[in-house]
Design a protein around this motif. Structure first.
Motif, PDB file in Angstrom:
ATOM      1  N   VAL A  49       7.674  -0.957   5.759  1.00 49.88           N
ATOM      2  CA  VAL A  49       6.937  -1.585   5.952  1.00 49.88           C
ATOM      3  C   VAL A  49       6.452  -3.066   4.967  1.00 49.88           C
ATOM      4  O   VAL A  49       6.244  -3.703   4.643  1.00 49.88           O
ATOM      5  CB  VAL A  49       5.793  -1.538   7.036  1.00 49.88           C
ATOM      6  N   LYS A  50       5.407  -2.131   3.953  1.00 48.35           N
ATOM      7  CA  LYS A  50       5.055  -3.519   2.749  1.00 48.35           C
ATOM      8  C   LYS A  50       5.572  -2.746   1.684  1.00 48.35           C
ATOM      9  O   LYS A  50       5.634  -3.620   0.732  1.00 48.35           O
ATOM     10  CB  LYS A  50       3.772  -2.027   2.920  1.00 48.35           C
ATOM     11  N   GLY A  51       6.295  -1.597   1.322  1.00 48.36           N
ATOM     12  CA  GLY A  51       7.452  -1.370   0.432  1.00 48.36           C
ATOM     13  C   GLY A  51       8.510  -1.800  -0.049  1.00 48.36           C
ATOM     14  O   GLY A  51       8.480  -2.025  -0.737  1.00 48.36           O
ATOM     15  N   VAL A  52       8.184  -2.681   0.996  1.00 44.21           N
ATOM     16  CA  VAL A  52       9.732  -3.526   0.535  1.00 44.21           C
ATOM     17  C   VAL A  52       9.773  -4.943   0.546  1.00 44.21           C
ATOM     18  O   VAL A  52       8.922  -5.489   2.013  1.00 44.21           O
ATOM     19  CB  VAL A  52      11.093  -3.042   1.776  1.00 44.21           C
ATOM     20  N   LYS A  53      10.289  -5.849  -0.154  1.00 47.29           N
ATOM     21  CA  LYS A  53       9.917  -7.343  -0.369  1.00 47.29           C
ATOM     22  C   LYS A  53      10.825  -7.442   1.548  1.00 47.29           C
ATOM     23  O   LYS A  53      11.796  -7.159   1.856  1.00 47.29           O
ATOM     24  CB  LYS A  53      10.138  -7.985  -0.421  1.00 47.29           C
ATOM     25  N   HIS A  54      10.492  -8.229   2.786  1.00 47.23           N
ATOM     26  CA  HIS A  54      10.874  -8.991   3.514  1.00 47.23           C
ATOM     27  C   HIS A  54      10.951 -10.649   3.170  1.00 47.23           C
ATOM     28  O   HIS A  54      11.957 -11.235   4.190  1.00 47.23           O
ATOM     29  CB  HIS A  54      10.411  -8.846   4.261  1.00 47.23           C
ATOM     30  N   ARG A  55      10.251 -11.525   2.682  1.00 45.86           N
ATOM     31  CA  ARG A  55      10.474 -12.527   2.166  1.00 45.86           C
ATOM     32  C   ARG A  55      10.575 -12.771   0.837  1.00 45.86           C
ATOM     33  O   ARG A  55       9.741 -12.691   0.339  1.00 45.86           O
ATOM     34  CB  ARG A  55       9.943 -13.829   3.187  1.00 45.86           C
TER      35      ARG A  55
END
Length: 587
Positions: free
Chosen positions: A376-382
């Motif tokens: 949720v926070k540990g991977v870039k989503h944009r």
């Protein structure tokens, strides 16, 4: 690791540090193991004092950066050969595709870098031992740190190369040493770490200096060393369940991500560990991990997830051994931020100027629970790159209905659902690309002093308290203590808001073993840990070849027996008369 030391010495004795840094090299036209006694800095040049002893230690830490991390060969040589790690083909090159002799600078760097670290530690220990005017506690701690660094160098080497020459700390001549057995190398590693535990400050001692290793660091590394031996010594045929499989179904633009497959692998014998007692070694791993958990050698805790990867916390107690660097420094620099995050067109800019290449595969991402903070926070989503500026574009990740709708307003069937939402409601046109441009890119190394420079001061963790907890869980499971294993596993899961494990779910030793190994893959992603877990558990070949060719970005993952060990550099074979042949498959 050396940032605080460097800054303190810059204020007090810049010239002394530079003398040590530049005049204590691994200088030789012979073996890389060799030291050149004629080139060494000695007490009459450096001095005989507490400050001089500290400078020798700082000069040894400097080898972790100079000759190792500063050139970009690290963490590459430890990280890129794994199932869940990926990136552009041009960056991974022949090494990333399994030809470890194809990039000699990379394979030479591990051997040369680690023996350089060992050589520096040997020289520094002899010099400090000879000093007459050093406070006893300062001397003991300094020698303890050097023993730790020596052990760490050999640990990196023995995992990668198997049998090794050992250059004793009290020998300055005769460098044509034969390779010693894997068991002998580990005995030497353990000896150094056990001595270091008793010599070093605890991280709770007033004299302890943040950024340095401590007694707890040595105890934690001992647990990891014993667990590495123990897993390697487990009987062939031991079962490990791995969620893996080929990257795609279909071809071309019509290809879709293949779902995870659950595969039961049977452990292969790990060469060099035959005859060792896995039971005894796991007892030692559990013993040392428990000492750390209990607080025998200092205070260690898991940080809250939102604080874990903050630059301000790079020397917090979870980071038991890490590499700190200096922002923008020409010497004490690393390419970690550039490779994993990418540096910006300007500090704080939305656009990546260059980098952000290395990430994890979709199969890795799909291992997680939906609300796990590590995705949720540990991977870039944009994210956006410099070429997106004029076209008002950006990338989103992952390609699922949920994120496609949030980012574009359309689901994966092309049906309009509504306007973009959340972080994507900014007027940018987001899209997805099935290549190395869109991977599960970590956010672990984002927080730096200046994100618009290539050599930003990212913190690289070698050992975290979370590792000690999962080692304890692993050891207790193999020793039959299921409740203790699940409790330790859940401490790590709870921090990340993951679904907690239960004995009803993990109701066999194999299921719990596999869950712990998978947890390690999730927790230590992009920390150069995965390959070595696959190797020690004897499932490296099965895990790599289960991908049936290439990964998400087209990097070849097919492997063969020779890939189990790295090749000894040709230069070493040509100069060390006691090493007659290379590792299997590399002659």
């Amino acid at each position: 690791m050396i940032k605080n030391s460097i800054q303190n010495i810059e204020k007090k004795a810049v010239g002394l540090l530079l003398t040590i840094f530049f005049l204590v090299p691994l200088v030789s036209c012979e073996s890389w193991i060799e030291e050149d006694p004629e080139s060494q800095v000695t007490i009459d040049k450096v001095g005989d004092s507490d400050e001089a002893a500290a400078s020798w230690v700082t000069g040894t830490y400097s080898k972790l950066i100079y000759d190792m991390f500063c050139w970009g060969y690290f963490p590459r040589v430890l990280e890129f050969d794994a199932d869940y790690i990926s990136g552009p083909d041009w960056l991974f090159g022949t090494f990333g595709a399994g030809n470890f002799q194809g990039e000699s600078a990379v394979t030479d760097a591990l051997w040369k870098g680690c023996y350089g670290l060992i050589s520096r530690a040997n020289t520094a220990e002899r010099e400090i031992e000879a000093m007459k005017n050093v406070t006893e506690s300062v001397r003991n701690n300094a020698i303890g740190e050097l023993k730790f660094l020596r052990a760490f160098g050999y640990f990196l080497l023995v995992r990668a190369y198997g049998e090794l020459p050992i250059q004793s700390e009290d020998v300055t001549t005769d460098y044509n040493n034969p390779r010693q057995s894997v068991a002998t190398v580990y005995e030497y590693i353990v000896k150094n770490l056990e001595e270091a535990v008793d010599l070093m400050y605890r991280n709770t001692d007033a004299a302890y200096q943040k950024g340095h290793v401590s007694a707890g660091s040595a105890a934690g590394l001992l647990a990891k060393v014993y667990a590495t031996e123990a897993a390697s010594a487990m009987p062939s045929g031991t079962e490990v369940i791995v969620r893996t499989g080929k990257a795609y179904e279909g071809t071309g633009d019509d290809r879709t991500y293949a779902p995870l497959q659950t595969k039961a692998f049977k452990k292969n014998t790990v060469a060099g560990y035959e005859g060792l007692s896995a039971q005894t070694l796991y007892e030692k791993a559990a013993e040392w991990a428990e000492k750390v958990i209990r607080g025998d050698y200092g205070k260690y805790d898991l940080l809250d997830y939102d604080q874990l990867w903050r630059k301000a916390n790079s020397n917090a107690s979870e980071f038991m051994f890490s590499l700190n660097t200096v922002s923008g420094d020409a010497t004490y620099k690393v390419s970690v931020h550039q490779q994993y995050e990418g540096y910006r067109t300007a500090n704080g800019s939305d656009f990546i100027q260059e980098g952000g290449w290395v990430g994890c595969t979709r199969h890795w991402y799909d291992l997680f629970d939906h609300d796990d903070l590590r995705i949720v926070k540990g991977v870039k989503h944009r994210w956006r790159v410099k070429t997106h500026r004029e076209s008002n574009l950006g990338f989103y990740y992952p390609q699922t209905d949920e994120y496609a709708i949030m980012a574009t307003g359309y689901n994966l069937h092309g049906q309009y659902v509504g306007s973009p939402t959340g972080i994507f409601a900014d007027g940018v046109n987001y899209y997805y690309s099935k290549d190395s441009q869109c991977l599960a890119f970590t956010t672990k190394y984002e927080d730096v002093t200046n994100d618009a420079i290539a050599n930003a001061d990212a913190n690289w963790p070698f050992l975290r308290y979370a590792d000690v907890l999962l080692i304890y869980a692993e050891a207790q499971n193999e020793l039959g203590a299921t409740d203790e294993a699940i409790e330790a596993l859940n401490k790590v899961r709870k921090r990340s808001n993951a679904i907690l494990a239960t004995s009803a779910e993990l109701n066999t030793q194999t299921k719990l073993r596999s869950a712990i190994i998978e947890e390690r893959a999730k927790e230590f992603a992009c920390e150069a840990d995965r390959r070595w877990d696959l190797i020690r558990w004897g499932i490296y070949l099965q895990a790599m070849n289960a991908m049936e060719g290439s990964d998400d970005a087209g990097v070849l993952k097919t492997r063969q027996e020779r890939n189990l060990l790295f090749p000894i550099p040709v230069a070493e074979l040509n100069t060390n008369r006691s090493i007659a042949e290379n590792n299997p498959g590399w002659n």
